[in-house]
Design a protein around this motif. Structure first.
Motif, PDB file in Angstrom:
ATOM      1  N   GLU A   1       0.784  -1.286   0.087  1.00  9.94           N
ATOM      2  CA  GLU A   1       0.045   0.004   0.016  1.00  9.94           C
ATOM      3  C   GLU A   1       0.941   1.136  -0.106  1.00  9.94           C
ATOM      4  OE1 GLU A   1      -2.997  -0.106  -0.373  1.00  9.94           O
ATOM      5  OE2 GLU A   1      -3.871  -2.136   0.719  1.00  9.94           O
ATOM      6  N   HIS A   2       0.250   2.359  -0.578  1.00 13.23           N
ATOM      7  CA  HIS A   2       0.957   3.462  -0.618  1.00 13.23           C
ATOM      8  C   HIS A   2       0.648   4.192   0.600  1.00 13.23           C
ATOM      9  CE1 HIS A   2       2.597   3.964  -4.974  1.00 13.23           C
ATOM     10  NE2 HIS A   2       2.457   2.606  -4.398  1.00 13.23           N
ATOM     11  N   VAL A   3       1.398   4.849   1.216  1.00 16.24           N
ATOM     12  CA  VAL A   3       1.376   5.662   2.343  1.00 16.24           C
ATOM     13  C   VAL A   3       1.767   7.186   2.593  1.00 16.24           C
ATOM     14  CG1 VAL A   3       2.001   5.599   5.003  1.00 16.24           C
ATOM     15  CG2 VAL A   3       1.975   3.551   3.678  1.00 16.24           C
ATOM     16  N   GLY A   4       1.091   7.849   3.325  1.00 15.22           N
ATOM     17  CA  GLY A   4       1.391   9.383   3.314  1.00 15.22           C
ATOM     18  C   GLY A   4       1.459   9.573   4.611  1.00 15.22           C
ATOM     19  N   ILE A   5       2.351  10.515   5.282  1.00 14.86           N
ATOM     20  CA  ILE A   5       2.629  10.898   6.475  1.00 14.86           C
ATOM     21  C   ILE A   5       2.632  12.206   6.618  1.00 14.86           C
ATOM     22  CG2 ILE A   5       4.152  10.813   8.824  1.00 14.86           C
ATOM     23  CD1 ILE A   5       5.471   8.027   7.355  1.00 14.86           C
ATOM     24  N   ILE A   6       1.826  12.739   7.492  1.00 11.23           N
ATOM     25  CA  ILE A   6       1.821  14.206   7.919  1.00 11.23           C
ATOM     26  C   ILE A   6       2.241  14.315   9.209  1.00 11.23           C
ATOM     27  CG2 ILE A   6       0.536  16.341   7.832  1.00 11.23           C
ATOM     28  CD1 ILE A   6      -1.486  14.898   6.198  1.00 11.23           C
ATOM     29  N   ALA A   7       3.344  14.986   9.743  1.00  6.80           N
ATOM     30  CA  ALA A   7       3.699  15.119  10.897  1.00  6.80           C
ATOM     31  C   ALA A   7       3.557  16.731  11.513  1.00  6.80           C
ATOM     32  CB  ALA A   7       5.302  14.893  11.263  1.00  6.80           C
ATOM     33  N   VAL A   8       2.540  16.680  12.400  1.00  9.75           N
ATOM     34  CA  VAL A   8       2.158  18.134  12.960  1.00  9.75           C
ATOM     35  C   VAL A   8       2.502  18.248  14.284  1.00  9.75           C
ATOM     36  CG1 VAL A   8       0.419  19.949  13.255  1.00  9.75           C
ATOM     37  CG2 VAL A   8       0.065  18.132  11.433  1.00  9.75           C
ATOM     38  N   ASP A   9       3.499  19.022  14.436  1.00  8.55           N
ATOM     39  CA  ASP A   9       4.155  18.882  16.001  1.00  8.55           C
ATOM     40  C   ASP A   9       4.848  20.483  16.319  1.00  8.55           C
ATOM     41  OD1 ASP A   9       5.254  18.558  18.401  1.00  8.55           O
ATOM     42  OD2 ASP A   9       6.590  16.817  17.495  1.00  8.55           O
ATOM     43  N   PRO A  10       3.905  21.114  16.846  1.00  9.66           N
ATOM     44  CA  PRO A  10       4.224  22.544  17.110  1.00  9.66           C
ATOM     45  C   PRO A  10       5.525  22.507  18.342  1.00  9.66           C
ATOM     46  CG  PRO A  10       2.014  21.932  17.666  1.00  9.66           C
ATOM     47  CD  PRO A  10       2.542  20.897  17.213  1.00  9.66           C
ATOM     48  N   THR A  11       5.579  21.600  19.099  1.00  8.65           N
ATOM     49  CA  THR A  11       6.529  21.808  20.431  1.00  8.65           C
ATOM     50  C   THR A  11       8.122  21.520  19.582  1.00  8.65           C
ATOM     51  OG1 THR A  11       6.319  19.291  20.544  1.00  8.65           O
ATOM     52  CG2 THR A  11       4.945  20.816  21.888  1.00  8.65           C
ATOM     53  N   SER A  12       8.064  20.960  18.514  1.00 14.17           N
ATOM     54  CA  SER A  12       9.643  20.581  17.861  1.00 14.17           C
ATOM     55  C   SER A  12      10.084  21.836  17.139  1.00 14.17           C
ATOM     56  CB  SER A  12       9.262  19.241  16.821  1.00 14.17           C
ATOM     57  OG  SER A  12       9.055  18.141  17.425  1.00 14.17           O
ATOM     58  N   PRO A  13      11.312  21.830  17.467  1.00 14.41           N
ATOM     59  CA  PRO A  13      11.771  23.140  16.556  1.00 14.41           C
ATOM     60  C   PRO A  13      11.806  22.838  15.194  1.00 14.41           C
ATOM     61  CG  PRO A  13      13.624  21.804  17.821  1.00 14.41           C
ATOM     62  CD  PRO A  13      12.188  21.197  18.227  1.00 14.41           C
TER      63      PRO A  13
END
Ligand SMILES: Nc1nc2c(ncn2[C@@H]2O[C@H](COP(=O)(O)OP(=O)(O)O)[C@@H](O)[C@H]2O)c(=O)[nH]1
Ligand SMILES: [Mg+2]
Length: 317
Positions: free
Chosen positions: A77-89
């Motif tokens: 399967e094809h996969v998409g990843i969205i990382a939303v992390d306001p705490t990370s620099p």
């Protein structure tokens, strides 16, 4: 321009990485072209399964998302990843660790990873994330994994767009179930007890169990607890199995249908608000103008109804 946007949409449907990247940047930049593009790709969406992964910083979300993605890739399967992390620099919109992960998958065209810059969205972050998920959906990603830190309303809103929500907890972080945000408890479809290699895993599992007794079942689904050691890829197959079962169980459910309608109801309102604000208080001075109005009301030099009247007339309404 319409021809160019048509081509762009075609490229996205074909899974072209550069076209996808450009689309995400356009969404982040509030580029008016993104709206045209989203209109064109929308009919090609609705096939991806969106999995929200949330939990406190350091609970192992990124590591787990990576493993889950690999699991689905093994299934072809094809996969998409969205990382939303306001705490990370952030450095130019990408978290350093996520950049490294991106490189690890760089040779695999079947996986697309993107960190969302969280600055300057002013509450529109959930909308932007939702739009990015649509792009990945249209691009043929059958699984879209959204990583977010479960802290604020923004994050809860982001997680709401998921079809299935995983809440990560780890033993011994002082992150007791009691102190967990009630909102997160309610949205969890599956609890992932990560870092199960650590001391205190049994106690944490018992705490979650006890808490679950108090939560009413939704559509006959009682949230499961899955133990994982993401770094060692332990429990990941079991987790994927639980996700699949949840998916199967909720496929036809009235609850899921209601959730989807509720999801779009929220997004329509958010979109309407955004478009209204763009008309009423456009450009960079927009926020300042809104602040000024709010200050006048706070200082009692203007009543709120007059202020809203003013906003409406500025929007030409
Ligand atoms: N012992 C142990 N460490 C883990 C596990 N999962 C992740 N980690 C480590 O925990 C740290 C934070 O992981 P990360 O995935 O970046 O967490 P995030 O902030 O939630 O995305 C990293 O050093 C990981 O290697 C696990 O199951 N067991
Ligand atoms: Mg992370």
């Amino acid at each position: 321009m319409p021809v160019a946007v048509d081509m762009w949409a075609d490229q996205i449907r074909a899974g072209d990485v550069r076209a996808i990247s450009r689309a995400i940047t356009a969404i982040e930049d509030h580029d008016p072209q993104s709206e045209e593009l989203l209109k064109r790709i929308f009919p090609s969406t609705g096939r991806a399964y969106v999995i929200g992964v949330t939990g406190a910083p350091g609970t192992g979300k990124s590591t787990l998302v990576d493993r889950l993605a690999a699991h689905y890739r093994h299934l072809g399967e094809h996969v998409g990843i969205i990382a939303v992390d306001p705490t990370s620099p952030y450095t130019g919109g990408a978290i350093l660790g996520d950049r490294i992960r991106m490189q690890a998958h760089a040779t695999d065209a079947g996986i697309f990873i993107r960190s969302m810059a969280t600055r300057g969205f002013l509450g529109g972050l959930a909308r932007a994330t939702g739009d990015v998920a649509l792009v990945l959906d249209a691009a043929g990603k059958r699984y879209v994994l959204v990583e977010t830190v479960g802290v604020g309303q923004d994050e809860v809103d982001i997680v709401r767009l998921a079809d299935c929500t995983l809440v990560l907890l780890v033993p011994g972080l002082g992150d007791d179930v009691q102190s967990m945000k009630a909102g997160l408890m309610e949205i969890a479809d599956i609890f992932v007890l990560n870092k199960a290699d650590r001391e205190g895993a049994d106690r944490l599992a018992a705490e979650i169990e006890a808490m679950l007794q108090l939560v009413p079942e939704r559509d006959g689904w009682k949230p499961r607890i899955v133990r994982t050691v993401a770094t060692e890829n332990k429990g990941v197959d079991e987790l994927a199995g639980e996700i699949a079962e949840f998916r199967e169980r909720t496929k036809q459910s009235a609850e899921r249908q209601a959730k989807r309608v509720e999801h779009w109801r929220r997004r329509l309102l958010a979109l309407a608000e955004e478009q209204f604000l763009q008309r009423a208080v456009p450009g960079t001075q927009g926020e300042a103008a809104l602040d000024a109005l709010a200050r006048e009301v706070a200082d009692r030099t203007k009543d709120p109804y007059a202020a809203v009247r003013e906003l409406l007339s500025r929007a030409g309404l």
